[in-house]
Write a protein that holds these residues in place. Structure first.
Motif, PDB file in Angstrom:
ATOM      1  N   VAL A   1       0.821  -1.210   0.000  1.00 40.82           N
ATOM      2  CA  VAL A   1       0.000   0.000   0.000  1.00 40.82           C
ATOM      3  C   VAL A   1       0.858   1.266   0.000  1.00 40.82           C
ATOM      4  N   PRO A   2       1.893   1.379   0.845  1.00 43.67           N
ATOM      5  CA  PRO A   2       2.742   2.578   0.742  1.00 43.67           C
ATOM      6  C   PRO A   2       3.408   2.728  -0.625  1.00 43.67           C
ATOM      7  N   LEU A   3       3.765   1.618  -1.253  1.00 46.21           N
ATOM      8  CA  LEU A   3       4.350   1.676  -2.593  1.00 46.21           C
ATOM      9  C   LEU A   3       3.346   2.231  -3.602  1.00 46.21           C
ATOM     10  N   ILE A   4       2.115   1.798  -3.508  1.00 46.97           N
ATOM     11  CA  ILE A   4       1.066   2.296  -4.408  1.00 46.97           C
ATOM     12  C   ILE A   4       0.839   3.787  -4.179  1.00 46.97           C
ATOM     13  N   ILE A   5       0.817   4.205  -2.915  1.00 48.62           N
ATOM     14  CA  ILE A   5       0.628   5.627  -2.604  1.00 48.62           C
ATOM     15  C   ILE A   5       1.785   6.457  -3.173  1.00 48.62           C
ATOM     16  N   GLU A   6       3.001   5.980  -3.007  1.00 48.05           N
ATOM     17  CA  GLU A   6       4.165   6.707  -3.513  1.00 48.05           C
ATOM     18  C   GLU A   6       4.161   6.788  -5.034  1.00 48.05           C
ATOM     19  N   MET A   7       3.773   5.733  -5.711  1.00 50.01           N
ATOM     20  CA  MET A   7       3.695   5.760  -7.174  1.00 50.01           C
ATOM     21  C   MET A   7       2.629   6.744  -7.645  1.00 50.01           C
ATOM     22  N   ASP A   8       1.513   6.807  -6.936  1.00 49.30           N
ATOM     23  CA  ASP A   8       0.460   7.753  -7.279  1.00 49.30           C
ATOM     24  C   ASP A   8       0.945   9.189  -7.092  1.00 49.30           C
TER      25      ASP A   8
ATOM     26  N   GLU B   1       4.045  10.275  -7.262  1.00 50.22           N
ATOM     27  CA  GLU B   1       5.005  10.557  -8.323  1.00 50.22           C
ATOM     28  C   GLU B   1       4.297  10.858  -9.638  1.00 50.22           C
ATOM     29  N   GLN B   2       3.232  10.117  -9.926  1.00 51.83           N
ATOM     30  CA  GLN B   2       2.453  10.355 -11.144  1.00 51.83           C
ATOM     31  C   GLN B   2       1.818  11.741 -11.103  1.00 51.83           C
ATOM     32  N   GLN B   3       1.295  12.131  -9.955  1.00 51.09           N
ATOM     33  CA  GLN B   3       0.696  13.465  -9.832  1.00 51.09           C
ATOM     34  C   GLN B   3       1.742  14.560 -10.023  1.00 51.09           C
ATOM     35  N   ILE B   4       2.931  14.369  -9.466  1.00 49.34           N
ATOM     36  CA  ILE B   4       4.008  15.359  -9.629  1.00 49.34           C
ATOM     37  C   ILE B   4       4.406  15.469 -11.096  1.00 49.34           C
ATOM     38  N   ASN B   5       4.520  14.362 -11.781  1.00 46.81           N
ATOM     39  CA  ASN B   5       4.866  14.377 -13.209  1.00 46.81           C
ATOM     40  C   ASN B   5       3.807  15.111 -14.023  1.00 46.81           C
ATOM     41  N   GLU B   6       2.533  14.870 -13.715  1.00 44.96           N
ATOM     42  CA  GLU B   6       1.459  15.555 -14.434  1.00 44.96           C
ATOM     43  C   GLU B   6       1.486  17.055 -14.150  1.00 44.96           C
ATOM     44  N   LEU B   7       1.767  17.422 -12.894  1.00 48.92           N
ATOM     45  CA  LEU B   7       1.846  18.838 -12.535  1.00 48.92           C
ATOM     46  C   LEU B   7       3.000  19.533 -13.254  1.00 48.92           C
ATOM     47  N   GLU B   8       4.146  18.893 -13.333  1.00 49.49           N
ATOM     48  CA  GLU B   8       5.292  19.468 -14.053  1.00 49.49           C
ATOM     49  C   GLU B   8       4.988  19.629 -15.533  1.00 49.49           C
TER      50      GLU B   8
END
Length: 106
Positions: free
Chosen positions: A74-81, A83-90
């Motif tokens: 679960v923490p791995l899934i949260i961290e991947m999510d 990172e995906q949000q940060i990439n989309e924001l950039e």
């Protein structure tokens, strides 16, 4: 006198349970004392004990798998999510600033 001796013998029959019991009682007694029935009960008891142990160990395994999933995955899934949000924001900021659509993905 001979008739009295005959009556005396017929009055004092030996108490034999087979004569007093019905056919159903004799059959059920014969079946309940059967070695096949005894071994069948023993096999059923052993199967029930094995099923109980299997369910108990399966429950323990499910508990271990569930807690491991919660702690590790679960923490791995949260961290991947995240990172995906940060990439989309950039990507969104780069397109607003006029940098175009080409941004290096980390």
């Amino acid at each position: 006198m001979a008739s009295q001796g005959k009556n005396r013998l017929s009055k004092h029959k030996p108490n034999n349970s087979n004569d007093d019991d019905g056919i159903l009682s004799r059959i059920s007694t014969g079946v309940s004392n059967s070695p096949v029935l005894y071994s069948g009960k023993k096999v059923a008891s052993n199967a029930a004990c094995a099923a109980k142990r299997l369910l108990k160990s399966t429950g323990k395994a499910a508990w271990i798998a569930g807690t491991t999933f919660l702690i590790l995955v679960v923490p791995l899934i949260i961290e991947m999510d995240r990172e995906q949000q940060i990439n989309e924001l950039e990507l969104q900021q780069a397109s607003l600033l006029g940098g175009g659509g080409a941004v290096a993905v980390k």
